[in-house]
Design an enzyme around this catalytic site. Sequence first.
Site, PDB file in Angstrom:
ATOM      1  N   TYR A 146       0.605  -1.176  -0.170  1.00 19.81           N
ATOM      2  CA  TYR A 146      -0.469   0.368   0.056  1.00 19.81           C
ATOM      3  C   TYR A 146       0.864   0.822   0.272  1.00 19.81           C
ATOM      4  O   TYR A 146       1.645   1.349   1.251  1.00 19.81           O
ATOM      5  CB  TYR A 146      -0.968  -0.261   0.687  1.00 19.81           C
ATOM      6  N   CYS A 147       0.565   2.220  -0.622  1.00 21.51           N
ATOM      7  CA  CYS A 147       1.390   3.030  -1.268  1.00 21.51           C
ATOM      8  C   CYS A 147       2.703   2.965  -0.968  1.00 21.51           C
ATOM      9  O   CYS A 147       3.184   2.430  -1.904  1.00 21.51           O
ATOM     10  CB  CYS A 147       0.839   4.049   0.061  1.00 21.51           C
ATOM     11  N   VAL A 148       3.274   3.835  -0.218  1.00 19.44           N
ATOM     12  CA  VAL A 148       4.875   3.803   0.056  1.00 19.44           C
ATOM     13  C   VAL A 148       5.352   2.542  -0.398  1.00 19.44           C
ATOM     14  O   VAL A 148       6.441   1.979  -0.623  1.00 19.44           O
ATOM     15  CB  VAL A 148       5.782   4.056   0.921  1.00 19.44           C
ATOM     16  N   GLY A 162       4.198  -0.209  -1.388  1.00 14.73           N
ATOM     17  CA  GLY A 162       3.690  -1.178  -3.053  1.00 14.73           C
ATOM     18  C   GLY A 162       5.265  -0.551  -3.502  1.00 14.73           C
ATOM     19  O   GLY A 162       5.454  -0.952  -4.585  1.00 14.73           O
ATOM     20  N   PHE A 186      -1.858  -1.517  -4.011  1.00 10.90           N
ATOM     21  CA  PHE A 186      -3.083  -0.261  -3.672  1.00 10.90           C
ATOM     22  C   PHE A 186      -2.078   1.154  -4.067  1.00 10.90           C
ATOM     23  O   PHE A 186      -1.032   1.523  -2.852  1.00 10.90           O
ATOM     24  CB  PHE A 186      -3.480  -0.163  -1.970  1.00 10.90           C
TER      25      PHE A 186
END
Length: 579
Positions: A312-314, A316, A341
């Site tokens: 998720y985000c960083v 990811g 994500f």
Amino acid sequence: MDRLENIEPHMPSLEDMQQWTQVIGRAQQLMLEQAAGATGRHLPFDPQTVADVQSSFAKEGMALWQRFLDTGGMLRNQPVPAPEGSPAARKDRRFADPAWTSHPFYDLIRQSYLLVSDYLMRLTDAVDGVDPKQKARLRFAASGILDALAPSNFPLTNPTVVEKTLQSGGENLVKGLQHMLADMEKGQLTHTDGTAFEVGRNIAATPGKVIKETPLYQLIHYEPTTDKVLETPLIIFPPWINRFYILDLAPEKSFVKWAVEQGLSVFLVSWKSADASMKDLVWDDYILQGQVDAIDTVRDLLGVKHVHAIGYCVAGTTLAATLALLTARGEADKVASATFFTAQVDFSKAGDLCLFIDDEQLKLVDQLSAGGYLDGRYMAATFNLLRGRDLIWNYVVNNYLLGQDYPPFDLLYWNGDTTNLPARWHKEYLTRLYRDNLLIQPGAISIDGTPIDLSRIETPAYVQAGREDHIAPVESVWKIVGHLSGPVRFLLAGSGHIAGVINPPAAGKYQYWSCDTPQPTLDDFIAAATETKGSWWPDWIEWIRGHGEKNVTVRGARKPGGGKLKAIENAPGAYVKSR
């Protein structure tokens, strides 16, 4: 109209109009100089565009005053609506109180502010001959100044505040002052009632056990709720710039709980909030000692060849680097599939966050990281600034001016539960990825001495983006599709960086767009995509199941603490509670 009878309306004189015109002109100049200062350079303008903008503003401004003079709005105590299409007629949630349009005093203030705002933003767009990032920084600064100067933010020019003050005898301002002083003491704007939530009780409450602890993370294994589970387990990497329980909020919103109910063996990494002992950590550590270590731990525990991974985000972004490293080492089969994500790997269109990455900002990061880590409140303030109108000034009005009680909201509680970041890692991430965009350049980044290349990744990927994401814009997230060589399913979810991800099926909210055939560009995807109402989670689980894997019975190590890794403590563990 009787709500505000203490305000005596009057017809503006010529001297009044001249004074207001001078004030508006001075305000425009001050705001423009301030915004120009944010770019650190002289601003060249296209003369014709400026002339057109100024002419339009003068015309609109004179028309506004003329409407009030011709209709005698102040004398008759009647509103004077702006003509359709005028900036002064624009709908704006800050001016939802009927008094903003029904009372001529507030109507004049509202329309004047909207005209000035439109003028200044058009003037910033007229800046010519500067770097696009500098121009975007100017626009962001100008927008932020205008948001701060909105008449709704001041007690004497907000009809809702005036009415509340009269009704309560000023008690709202006293209560608001208490709220403000409390926020000043803790150094952070409060958004919700923190006493309504307790980590492990009504949020981050999905049953499970912490089965491993390192100086960097705790590994949580969640209790299965089905007799059989997919053979390949799922490991979730949340971003370490926030607490992990964005994915495990209240039970009805919890992605973790829902994933368990779908028959997955779910593991999750809970990152440690940085302290002085983590001052030397860099990105390599989050890849090697974090993601690779956790993947190997789960594989070894369950005796399986590979895992499904979510970043998720960083996390990811980091998962992409992890996949590239595993590929370079000939170990790509450790990950059966990767789900991203709202994650970015190509930062050429990374949105407004890029505006915070220049030499001055990096110096500020150094100054704020004297102890070897960056206080999470700095990052929280940065993210709030990206949506200042909603996440700052809206709460200034409600909490400080109206003195309202804080509503309980689990998402806002999570948003205020900040996490510290290792200073070296944070600066490295900002410079190497956001500023220099090195991750997409083959061999430009090495992990543990191994050059990585995203284009060699053939792991099947599921890429989710949020249509209204202001942190990881959809145009930026889409770019990952062009940097991976394996099959990619791209999905565009309604809403933004958080609500676009945390959208349980039972809520029946939003929608998503998908396309069964690969598309060369984002525009092509949007043109070809099919819209589906509701949550995208069912689409994802069907994609996971589509890998053709068998189910296995829940026993032994499939139960938290039942294998070689014994339970250390109950989920959610100590790291998520550390401050």
